[in-house]
Every structure is written in structure tokens, then in C-alpha cells.
Scaffold this motif. Structure first.
Motif, PDB file in Angstrom:
ATOM      1  N   ARG A  45      49.628  35.197  38.113  1.00  0.00           N
ATOM      2  CA  ARG A  45      50.894  35.095  37.380  1.00  0.00           C
ATOM      3  C   ARG A  45      50.580  35.257  35.899  1.00  0.00           C
ATOM      4  O   ARG A  45      49.621  34.669  35.386  1.00  0.00           O
ATOM      5  CB  ARG A  45      51.541  33.723  37.626  1.00  0.00           C
ATOM      6  N   ARG A  46      51.369  36.082  35.215  1.00  0.00           N
ATOM      7  CA  ARG A  46      51.141  36.260  33.782  1.00  0.00           C
ATOM      8  C   ARG A  46      52.464  36.532  33.080  1.00  0.00           C
ATOM      9  O   ARG A  46      53.471  36.846  33.717  1.00  0.00           O
ATOM     10  CB  ARG A  46      50.153  37.393  33.509  1.00  0.00           C
ATOM     11  N   PHE A  99      45.243  47.597  41.745  1.00  0.00           N
ATOM     12  CA  PHE A  99      46.527  46.929  41.566  1.00  0.00           C
ATOM     13  C   PHE A  99      47.442  47.336  42.717  1.00  0.00           C
ATOM     14  O   PHE A  99      47.690  48.519  42.951  1.00  0.00           O
ATOM     15  CB  PHE A  99      47.110  47.361  40.221  1.00  0.00           C
ATOM     16  N   VAL A 131      55.623  37.634  35.344  1.00  0.00           N
ATOM     17  CA  VAL A 131      55.467  38.526  36.489  1.00  0.00           C
ATOM     18  C   VAL A 131      54.366  37.978  37.397  1.00  0.00           C
ATOM     19  O   VAL A 131      53.435  37.304  36.949  1.00  0.00           O
ATOM     20  CB  VAL A 131      55.129  39.974  36.067  1.00  0.00           C
ATOM     21  N   HIS A 132      54.522  38.266  38.688  1.00  0.00           N
ATOM     22  CA  HIS A 132      53.485  37.973  39.675  1.00  0.00           C
ATOM     23  C   HIS A 132      52.884  39.292  40.126  1.00  0.00           C
ATOM     24  O   HIS A 132      53.611  40.280  40.322  1.00  0.00           O
ATOM     25  CB  HIS A 132      54.063  37.223  40.871  1.00  0.00           C
ATOM     26  N   GLU A 133      51.573  39.306  40.322  1.00  0.00           N
ATOM     27  CA  GLU A 133      50.869  40.529  40.694  1.00  0.00           C
ATOM     28  C   GLU A 133      49.885  40.254  41.815  1.00  0.00           C
ATOM     29  O   GLU A 133      49.306  39.157  41.893  1.00  0.00           O
ATOM     30  CB  GLU A 133      50.119  41.105  39.490  1.00  0.00           C
ATOM     31  N   SER A 148      53.681  44.391  41.869  1.00  0.00           N
ATOM     32  CA  SER A 148      54.094  43.537  40.765  1.00  0.00           C
ATOM     33  C   SER A 148      55.568  43.221  40.893  1.00  0.00           C
ATOM     34  O   SER A 148      56.369  44.074  41.296  1.00  0.00           O
ATOM     35  CB  SER A 148      53.834  44.254  39.433  1.00  0.00           C
ATOM     36  N   SER A 149      55.933  42.009  40.525  1.00  0.00           N
ATOM     37  CA  SER A 149      57.349  41.638  40.520  1.00  0.00           C
ATOM     38  C   SER A 149      58.106  42.300  39.374  1.00  0.00           C
ATOM     39  O   SER A 149      59.323  42.189  39.284  1.00  0.00           O
ATOM     40  CB  SER A 149      57.493  40.112  40.423  1.00  0.00           C
ATOM     41  N   LEU A 150      57.378  43.026  38.513  1.00  0.00           N
ATOM     42  CA  LEU A 150      58.030  43.760  37.437  1.00  0.00           C
ATOM     43  C   LEU A 150      58.752  44.995  37.970  1.00  0.00           C
ATOM     44  O   LEU A 150      59.722  45.462  37.373  1.00  0.00           O
ATOM     45  CB  LEU A 150      56.986  44.167  36.389  1.00  0.00           C
TER      46      LEU A 150
END
Length: 254
Positions: free
Chosen positions: A29-30, A49, A40-42, A52-54
């Protein structure tokens, strides 16, 4: 002159890591300072990668487009049974469950830690999906289950004969950019026929792809399904400061 905003250090939190058959899987989480500290969670697999929740627009569009097609003929079938291939951060499943016509949603994921994160509430949609009585997490290989023969266990472990109104798949990057080469046979006409055998006569198959529409894959879909379309879905990409595009395929029997 407007006062300067006080400095807010970015947040970076490692939530969990688990070894899987595909390698080390990590959840983090960042916050993104350039986006007003949006959280966002990744999910990362090794150094790759994954999600992402982005970026959730296309995952949601997969459900919206697929279930809109599956909902065309509800006069004889008032409830929909749905399979989501790939749990990820849960946005495809959440969008599917927003349809009041959905009776059941089986969400298949190969990686047990992803299911565990939802059940433990480590991801934003975990509690919502875990507590929805229509939603069932299935730990398994979507592609093995999709290719299972008649009478063999597939998406509904308790009912090998069960058929579905829609199967929505978001696992590989595209029909040609695969997470594993063993998935390749699924995207051929014979593999698609195995999937079609698990659908109702008016059933729908939806697929997310990060590539532009692929005419050869559309041809394979049209060998098996009565209709197949590729929808280009655009979304804002604030990281690269541009508009990005993905593809959602929707194929329907009957």
C-alpha cells in the motif's frame, strides 16, 4: 500568495509476501504525492508489477459489457450465474455483483494468498466481497477448470454439471501475452469450445486484454460463438500523463 501546503511524506507499507508456484507474491500500500496523496494498493510478482487499484476502469468495463450482453434475455432466466477468472484486487467481481440479476459469482484464482488477502481484509474490497453471500472464492487454475471434460469438476466444485450465463476472464495480459505458455490452448477454437460447453445456450464470454484488438483471436471466437466484438476502453493514466487503451472482447452463444 496562497500559503504552501505542509509537507506530507509519502506512505509505503509492505502488507504481505507469500511464496507461490509462480514466485514471490507481494501486496503493498502506498500514497502517490503527485495525485494529492491518493492511496493505492499494488500486487507484485517477483519484480513484475501485476495490478494496481489506481487502474480499475477496464476491469469494471469487463463486467459491465459482459453482463449487459448476458442480460439481454432475462425473460426466461431471471438470475445470472457468473464466473470471474482472476480475483486480483476484486474490481471485476465487485462490478459483477452490482448487477441485481446476478445470483452467484464464482471467483477463481490460482494464487491462494490473493484469496487470503481478501478474506483477511488486507485489500479495499476484501470485506465487501467476502461478506456477499452471492460471492464464492474458488482456489484453482482457471484454465484447467475451463478445459475440464464433461462431468469433471470445473468452476462450481459442488456441481460438475452446472452451466453459467457469463464467464469473465482477466488473467493473461492478452491472448498472446501469457503469464504461462500452458494457457495458450485455451485461446484456440478447441479450448474456447470447452469453455462454451459450460455456458447456457445464450451464454457470454468476456475477456480483458491489454493489447489492441486481435483479428486472429476474433476469428477464433467467431468459430465458436454466434457473435464476437472487441470494445476499446480508454482511461486516464495519471502516472504517464496520457490516455491509455485496453480491449474487452465480448462473445455470445446463440
Amino acid at each position: 500568495m496562497s500559503p504552501e501546503k505542509p509537507y506530507r511524506p509519502p506512505v509505503f507499507q509492505h502488507l504481505d509476501s507469500q511464496q507461490t508456484p509462480l514466485g514471490l507474491l507481494s501486496l503493498r500500500r502506498r500514497t502517490v504525492p503527485s495525485l494529492d496523496h491518493l492511496e493505492v494498493h499494488e500486487v507484485v510478482l517477483g519484480d513484475a508489477f501485476l495490478m494496481s487499484s489506481l487502474f480499475t476502469v477496464v476491469e469494471e468495463a469487463l463486467s459491465d459489457l459482459g453482463l449487459a450482453a448476458a442480460s439481454d434475455d432475462l425473460s426466461a432466466e431471471p438470475s445470472l450465474d457468473v464466473v470471474v477468472g482472476g480475483l486480483g484486487l476484486g474490481y471485476t467481481a465487485q462490478a459483477a455483483l452490482k448487477f441485481s440479476a446476478v445470483r452467484s459469482c464464482y471467483v477463481v484464482d490460482y494464487l491462494q494468498p490473493v484469496i487470503d488477502w481478501h478474506q483477511a481484509g488486507l485489500v479495499p474490497l476484501g470485506k465487501e466481497l467476502s461478506e456477499d453471500p452471492r460471492c464464492e472464492f474458488v482456489h484453482g487454475d482457471f484454465f484447467e477448470l475451463a478445459l475440464a471434460g464433461k462431468g469433471e469438476v470445473h468452476f462450481a466444485p459442488e456441481d460438475p454439471e452446472k452451466r453459467f450465463h457469463a464467464v469473465l476472464l482477466d488473467i493473461d495480459h492478452s491472448p498472446t501475452k501469457l503469464l504461462h505458455e500452458r494457457h495458450a490452448s485455451f485461446y484456440e477454437p478447441e479450448g474456447l469450445r470447452s469453455l462454451a460447453d459450460k455456458l447456457h445456450p445464450q451464454g457470454v464470454f468476456g475477456l480483458w486484454s491489454d493489447d489492441a484488438p486481435d483479428e486472429s483471436f476474433l476469428s477464433a471466437l467467431r468459430e465458436v460463438f454466434a457473435s464476437a466484438e472487441a470494445h476499446i476502453v480508454t482511461f486516464d493514466n495519471p502516472i504517464q500523463d496520457c490516455e491509455s487503451r485496453s480491449t474487452v472482447y465480448v462473445a455470445k452463444l446463440g
